[in-house]
Design an enzyme around this catalytic site. Structure first.
Site, mmCIF file in Angstrom:
data_model
loop_
_atom_site.group_PDB
_atom_site.id
_atom_site.type_symbol
_atom_site.label_atom_id
_atom_site.label_comp_id
_atom_site.label_asym_id
_atom_site.label_seq_id
_atom_site.Cartn_x
_atom_site.Cartn_y
_atom_site.Cartn_z
ATOM 1 N N GLU A 75 9.826 -14.133 -0.359
ATOM 2 C CA GLU A 75 8.986 -13.569 0.696
ATOM 3 C C GLU A 75 8.088 -14.636 1.342
ATOM 4 O O GLU A 75 7.107 -14.331 2.010
ATOM 5 C CB GLU A 75 8.208 -12.363 0.159
ATOM 6 C CG GLU A 75 9.154 -11.167 -0.007
ATOM 7 C CD GLU A 75 8.613 -9.980 -0.798
ATOM 8 O OE1 GLU A 75 7.741 -10.184 -1.667
ATOM 9 O OE2 GLU A 75 9.073 -8.864 -0.554
ATOM 10 N N TYR A 121 -16.459 -0.744 2.073
ATOM 11 C CA TYR A 121 -15.861 -1.982 1.580
ATOM 12 C C TYR A 121 -14.447 -2.202 2.106
ATOM 13 O O TYR A 121 -14.052 -3.339 2.370
ATOM 14 C CB TYR A 121 -15.937 -2.029 0.049
ATOM 15 C CG TYR A 121 -17.377 -1.964 -0.368
ATOM 16 C CD1 TYR A 121 -18.186 -3.087 -0.278
ATOM 17 C CD2 TYR A 121 -17.948 -0.753 -0.726
ATOM 18 C CE1 TYR A 121 -19.532 -3.018 -0.577
ATOM 19 C CE2 TYR A 121 -19.299 -0.675 -1.029
ATOM 20 C CZ TYR A 121 -20.089 -1.804 -0.959
ATOM 21 O OH TYR A 121 -21.421 -1.725 -1.231
HETATM 22 ZN ZN LIG Z 1 7.558 -7.452 -1.837
#
Ligand SMILES: [Zn+2]
Length: 216
Positions: A75, A121
């Site tokens: 990735e 947040y």
């Molecule tokens: Zn992934």
């Protein structure tokens, strides 16, 4: 120890902490951080966040060439897309975290503002989170979709897959992706219960006070 040795240890320690708390399981998730010389340290392909080896992280030089270590995550295009489009990005984290994936499957999910405004947040740490469509694993179009945002978002959610978050450094990126998962968890826990979220005025007050990237 050198700054790079410290960074290697920190990457592995933060990844193990996320693994131990169930934020990404098996050999899912990947993590990268900028080194002082403009290069990158990246988790290798097929590795588990629970067992990253500081000495085997993939190391790239400032021109993007793999220098040493094991082969990087498949990735990698997602990570490169953030570094190439956001000059402030010092680290990128991607998880397969359960509640954010569940929220991405809801047919009423907001593509332009994935996280409902439940706590300050989530807004402060993530800004507006973009929900991207489903891509086949390893599809380079994922990176293209992040590039298409032109650096205007620090966090994206890949539908039916997981979040990808950039931060100024490794701790900021990890804190932000944990906030994304926590907010998604709150959204799933309170779904159908008519929860009282923040009002548009409250959201705007948070954005203004904490100088959040929101309207990009
Ligand atoms: Zn992934």
């Amino acid at each position: 120890m050198s700054a790079e040795a410290d960074l290697r240890e920190l990457i592995c320690r933060l990844a193990a902490s996320m693994f131990e708390r169930g934020l990404t399981g098996g050999s899912t998730g990947n993590i990268s951080a900028r080194t002082e010389d403009g290069g990158l340290l990246v988790s290798p392909t097929g590795t588990s966040f629970g067992r990253l080896d500081p000495g085997r992280l993939s190391r790239f030089d400032a021109s993007g060439q793999l220098i040493d270590g094991d082969a990087p995550t498949k990735e990698m295009p997602l990570h490169s897309a953030f570094y190439d489009t956001r000059s402030t990005a010092g680290a990128v984290v991607h998880l397969h975290s359960c509640h954010s994936v569940a929220l991405s499957m809801m047919t009423d999910a907001d593509e332009d503002n994935f996280l409902p405004p439940l706590t300050p947040y989530g807004i402060m740490k993530l800004g507006r989170v973009k929900l991207l469509p489903f891509f086949l694993p390893g599809d380079p179009a994922m990176g293209d979709a992040v590039r298409g945002l032109a650096g205007k978002r620090s966090a994206v959610m890949l539908a039916n897959h997981g979040p990808v978050v950039a931060g100024r450094d490794i701790e900021a990126a990890c804190n932000a992706v944990e906030e994304l998962e926590d907010t998604a968890r709150l959204a799933m826990m309170t779904r159908g219960m008519n929860p009282r979220g923040l009002t548009p005025d409250q959201v705007q007050a948070v954005v203004t006070k904490f100088d959040v990237e929101w309207d990009a």
